[in-house]
Design a protein around this motif. Structure first.
Motif, PDB file in Angstrom:
ATOM      1  N   VAL A 111       1.775  -7.669  -3.337  1.00  0.00           N
ATOM      2  CA  VAL A 111       2.289  -8.677  -4.264  1.00  0.00           C
ATOM      3  C   VAL A 111       3.801  -8.557  -4.443  1.00  0.00           C
ATOM      4  O   VAL A 111       4.522  -9.559  -4.392  1.00  0.00           O
ATOM      5  N   ALA A 112       4.320  -7.351  -4.629  1.00  0.00           N
ATOM      6  CA  ALA A 112       5.749  -7.173  -4.919  1.00  0.00           C
ATOM      7  C   ALA A 112       6.649  -7.569  -3.757  1.00  0.00           C
ATOM      8  O   ALA A 112       7.734  -8.105  -3.968  1.00  0.00           O
ATOM      9  N   THR A 113       6.197  -7.319  -2.527  1.00  0.00           N
ATOM     10  CA  THR A 113       7.058  -7.550  -1.359  1.00  0.00           C
ATOM     11  C   THR A 113       6.648  -8.764  -0.540  1.00  0.00           C
ATOM     12  O   THR A 113       7.399  -9.197   0.337  1.00  0.00           O
ATOM     13  N   ARG A 114       5.433  -9.273  -0.794  1.00  0.00           N
ATOM     14  CA  ARG A 114       4.841 -10.368  -0.018  1.00  0.00           C
ATOM     15  C   ARG A 114       4.608  -9.974   1.447  1.00  0.00           C
ATOM     16  O   ARG A 114       4.378 -10.830   2.294  1.00  0.00           O
ATOM     17  N   LYS A 115       4.640  -8.687   1.752  1.00  0.00           N
ATOM     18  CA  LYS A 115       4.367  -8.212   3.111  1.00  0.00           C
ATOM     19  C   LYS A 115       2.869  -8.083   3.324  1.00  0.00           C
ATOM     20  O   LYS A 115       2.125  -7.704   2.410  1.00  0.00           O
ATOM     21  N   PRO A 116       2.409  -8.373   4.536  1.00  0.00           N
ATOM     22  CA  PRO A 116       0.972  -8.221   4.821  1.00  0.00           C
ATOM     23  C   PRO A 116       0.579  -6.743   4.852  1.00  0.00           C
ATOM     24  O   PRO A 116       1.419  -5.873   5.109  1.00  0.00           O
ATOM     25  N   TYR A 117      -0.662  -6.483   4.552  1.00  0.00           N
ATOM     26  CA  TYR A 117      -1.171  -5.117   4.648  1.00  0.00           C
ATOM     27  C   TYR A 117      -2.607  -5.158   5.131  1.00  0.00           C
ATOM     28  O   TYR A 117      -3.301  -6.166   5.050  1.00  0.00           O
TER      29      TYR A 117
END
Length: 139
Positions: A90-96
């Motif tokens: 959520v904080a970085t909008r990076k996929p995980y």
């Protein structure tokens, strides 16, 4: 038991952490055998588990279960679930994408024990570092 695991994963996908925590018995336990220093190794009781999980959707936006295997055991009350979830930090909008192994004991339709074998190092990498992981899941 497979249906129980399916239901639990559906609640995670729906970001229904209160519903997920509601699967535990009132005195059920959530354990983290691989927890490092500064992380809780054990959360006891449905209310404490609900509080522990409450902000999870604000950290990780789970969007899909990309892999799932449920192993039944010689004890009909115990199941081993291997699953991988994918989504967005959520904080970085990076996929995980993170994998978990859970040993779950269910009695009378409720979780008595959920031992969560996850990798704190993999989670730290996903969240952007050890400091971020500690802030998110530390005791």
């Amino acid at each position: 038991m497979r249906d129980f695991v399916e239901h639990a994963l559906d609640l995670l996908l729906e970001h229904d952490m209160a519903g997920f925590a509601g699967l535990w018995s009132e005195d059920g336990v959530l354990e983290f055998p691989f927890a490092g220093p500064g992380y809780p190794k054990r959360v006891e009781g449905r209310d404490a588990i609900r509080e522990y999980l409450r902000d999870y959707p604000n950290l990780l936006d789970i969007r899909e279960v990309t892999a799932k295997t449920v192993h039944e055991t010689a004890d009909p009350a115990v199941v081993v679930a291997e699953f991988t979830v994918a989504g967005v930090v959520v904080a970085t909008r990076k996929p995980y994408e993170l994998s978990y192994v859970a040993v779950i004991t269910v009695e009378d339709g409720e979780i008595r024990s959920y031992r969560d074998y996850w990798s704190p190092l993999a989670a730290a990498e996903v969240l952007g570092g050890v400091a971020e992981l500690t802030a998110a899941f530390g005791g």
